[in-house]
Write a protein that holds these residues in place. Structure first.
Motif, short mmCIF file in Angstrom:
data_model
loop_
_atom_site.label_atom_id
_atom_site.label_comp_id
_atom_site.label_asym_id
_atom_site.label_seq_id
_atom_site.Cartn_x
_atom_site.Cartn_y
_atom_site.Cartn_z
N GLU A 156 -9.66 -5.09 7.69
CA GLU A 156 -8.85 -3.94 7.30
C GLU A 156 -7.64 -4.31 6.45
O GLU A 156 -6.85 -3.44 6.07
CB GLU A 156 -8.37 -3.20 8.55
CG GLU A 156 -9.49 -2.57 9.37
CD GLU A 156 -8.93 -1.77 10.53
OE1 GLU A 156 -8.10 -2.33 11.28
OE2 GLU A 156 -9.29 -0.60 10.66
N MET A 157 -7.46 -5.58 6.14
CA MET A 157 -6.25 -6.04 5.46
C MET A 157 -5.95 -5.27 4.18
O MET A 157 -4.84 -4.76 4.00
CB MET A 157 -6.35 -7.54 5.16
CG MET A 157 -6.16 -8.42 6.37
SD MET A 157 -4.47 -8.37 7.05
CE MET A 157 -3.56 -9.19 5.78
N GLU A 158 -6.90 -5.20 3.28
CA GLU A 158 -6.64 -4.55 1.99
C GLU A 158 -6.33 -3.08 2.17
O GLU A 158 -5.43 -2.53 1.54
CB GLU A 158 -7.83 -4.74 1.05
CG GLU A 158 -7.89 -6.08 0.36
CD GLU A 158 -6.76 -6.30 -0.64
OE1 GLU A 158 -6.18 -5.31 -1.11
OE2 GLU A 158 -6.46 -7.47 -0.95
N ILE A 159 -7.08 -2.40 3.04
CA ILE A 159 -6.86 -0.97 3.25
C ILE A 159 -5.47 -0.72 3.83
O ILE A 159 -4.75 0.18 3.39
CB ILE A 159 -7.94 -0.39 4.18
CG1 ILE A 159 -9.31 -0.45 3.49
CG2 ILE A 159 -7.61 1.05 4.58
CD1 ILE A 159 -10.46 -0.08 4.40
N LEU A 160 -5.09 -1.52 4.81
CA LEU A 160 -3.81 -1.30 5.49
C LEU A 160 -2.62 -1.74 4.65
O LEU A 160 -1.59 -1.04 4.60
CB LEU A 160 -3.79 -2.05 6.82
CG LEU A 160 -4.72 -1.55 7.92
CD1 LEU A 160 -4.65 -2.47 9.13
CD2 LEU A 160 -4.37 -0.11 8.32
N ALA A 175 -1.80 -12.84 8.95
CA ALA A 175 -2.01 -11.42 9.25
C ALA A 175 -3.50 -11.09 9.34
O ALA A 175 -3.90 -10.22 10.12
CB ALA A 175 -1.33 -10.56 8.21
N THR A 176 -4.32 -11.81 8.57
CA THR A 176 -5.77 -11.56 8.58
C THR A 176 -6.36 -11.87 9.95
O THR A 176 -7.34 -11.25 10.37
CB THR A 176 -6.46 -12.38 7.48
OG1 THR A 176 -5.92 -12.00 6.21
CG2 THR A 176 -7.96 -12.14 7.47
N ARG A 177 -5.76 -12.81 10.68
CA ARG A 177 -6.24 -13.12 12.03
C ARG A 177 -6.09 -11.91 12.95
O ARG A 177 -6.84 -11.78 13.93
CB ARG A 177 -5.45 -14.30 12.60
CG ARG A 177 -5.67 -15.61 11.87
CD ARG A 177 -4.84 -16.72 12.49
NE ARG A 177 -5.18 -16.93 13.89
CZ ARG A 177 -4.40 -17.56 14.75
NH1 ARG A 177 -3.22 -18.02 14.36
NH2 ARG A 177 -4.78 -17.73 16.00
N HIS A 191 7.22 -9.92 7.63
CA HIS A 191 5.97 -9.26 7.99
C HIS A 191 5.64 -8.16 6.99
O HIS A 191 6.53 -7.55 6.39
CB HIS A 191 6.06 -8.71 9.41
CG HIS A 191 6.09 -9.78 10.46
ND1 HIS A 191 6.48 -9.56 11.76
CD2 HIS A 191 5.78 -11.12 10.40
CE1 HIS A 191 6.41 -10.69 12.45
NE2 HIS A 191 5.98 -11.63 11.65
N LEU A 192 4.35 -7.88 6.84
CA LEU A 192 3.88 -7.06 5.73
C LEU A 192 4.41 -5.63 5.76
O LEU A 192 4.57 -5.01 4.71
CB LEU A 192 2.35 -7.04 5.72
CG LEU A 192 1.68 -8.41 5.47
CD1 LEU A 192 0.17 -8.27 5.58
CD2 LEU A 192 2.07 -8.98 4.12
N SER A 219 0.82 -1.22 0.00
CA SER A 219 0.00 0.00 0.00
C SER A 219 0.85 1.26 0.00
O SER A 219 0.34 2.35 -0.28
CB SER A 219 -0.94 0.00 1.22
OG SER A 219 -0.20 -0.14 2.42
N SER A 220 2.16 1.15 0.29
CA SER A 220 3.05 2.31 0.32
C SER A 220 4.00 2.35 -0.88
O SER A 220 4.94 3.16 -0.90
CB SER A 220 3.90 2.29 1.60
OG SER A 220 3.11 2.42 2.75
#
Length: 303
Positions: A109-113, A102-104, A63-64, A37-38
């Protein structure tokens, strides 16, 4: 030899939250990628620095917020290898389990973050082990095994400047806040390994410590020597363990336990933070996530 440059990924639209580091010898490496996202902020930073080609995309762990854009950058810079810990390689090649884990934590909010995650082609992966060096021509980045935050975690020491890129091994210390907060996410956080990893970073005799969250903690920078920074980070891990133990003695409900930990942490602060500062810290590693990580660790350890 030029000093590394900080590229602000502006993760979640926030400046001074998550960094990537540009290291140049005869070859060019980017240490950390930020999330997908960045990506526009990262590529703009590379363009501003005059970078046309990347030779290596290096991640401290998968990690994402540290490696989420690795696959995207690999596509944009098709000659770059993606340098990763042996335990992390398979999850960059096929990030299905990484995304599910990470979804847990982040749920809807996964896609937004995070903006998704692109796989890295297997032939683009370069695995690096503890003590091995990535030769950039005129300087090397040496991998230092630093588990605790995650089992697939390395710090990297730049031999030209003595700067250690510490990932999340020392936790979080934002420029506008100053105090260290541990980063203790489930499911792999291990307190004893985390403390031992900080000691290992200290033993490198690095000249400066550069945290992904955020920037230089170097000798004399912001009133903190290397030894002091390592002590503060290790002390924070120990204090949080005490607060979680206190909370766990009262409840096994995660929300209730996190609220107790937050109250203890805020009592412990040497100054009151603004709502804005608290929000910024929560975007890096939240009370809720940290408490969950400690509780899982204590359950597995039979504490």
């Amino acid at each position: 030899m030029s000093r590394p440059q900080i590229i602000d990924t502006k993760m979640h639209g926030e400046p001074g939250l998550t960094a990537a580091f540009l290291v140049r010898g005869e070859k060019t490496a980017l240490v950390e990628t930020g999330p997908k996202s960045s990506i526009d902020h990262v590529t703009a930073g590379l363009q501003h620095a005059g970078v046309e080609t990347l030779d290596h995309i290096v991640v401290t762990h998968i990690h994402l917020d540290h490696a989420g854009a690795a696959g995207t950058l690999a596509r944009l810079y098709p000659t770059a290898s993606v340098v990763v810990h042996p335990a992390g390689a398979e999850h960059l090649i096929d990030p299905t389990r990484l995304w599910a884990s990470a979804t847990r934590i982040y749920g809807a909010e996964m896609e937004i973050l995070w903006g998704g995650i692109d796989p890295v082609p297997s032939e683009r992966i370069q695995v690096i082990g503890d003590g091995e060096s990535l030769d950039l021509g005129g300087r090397c980045l040496r991998a230092i095994e630093t588990p605790g935050h995650a089992r697939h975690h390395h710090a990297f020491l730049d031999d030209a400047t003595g700067i250690a890129f510490t990932g999340d091994a020392l936790g979080v210390r934002l420029p506008d806040i100053g105090s260290f907060r541990p980063a203790t996410p489930p499911p792999e956080f291990d307190l004893q390994q985390a403390i031992a990893s900080i000691a290992r970073i200290r033993d490198t005799e690095a000249a400066e410590l550069w945290l992904t969250h955020y920037g230089s903690q170097g000798e004399g920078v912001r009133g903190c020597t290397i030894d002091e920074a390592c002590n503060l980070a290790a002390d924070a891990l120990t204090r949080w363990a005490g607060w979680v133990s206190l909370a766990r003695g009262q409840t096994r409900d995660l929300d209730e336990a996190a609220a107790i930990v937050r109250a203890e942490a805020e009592r412990d602060m040497d100054r009151e933070l603004t709502a804005r500062q608290i929000e910024r810290m929560e975007r890096t590693t939240s009370y809720w996530m940290n408490t969950w990580g400690y509780m899982r660790y204590m359950d597995k350890a039979g504490l």
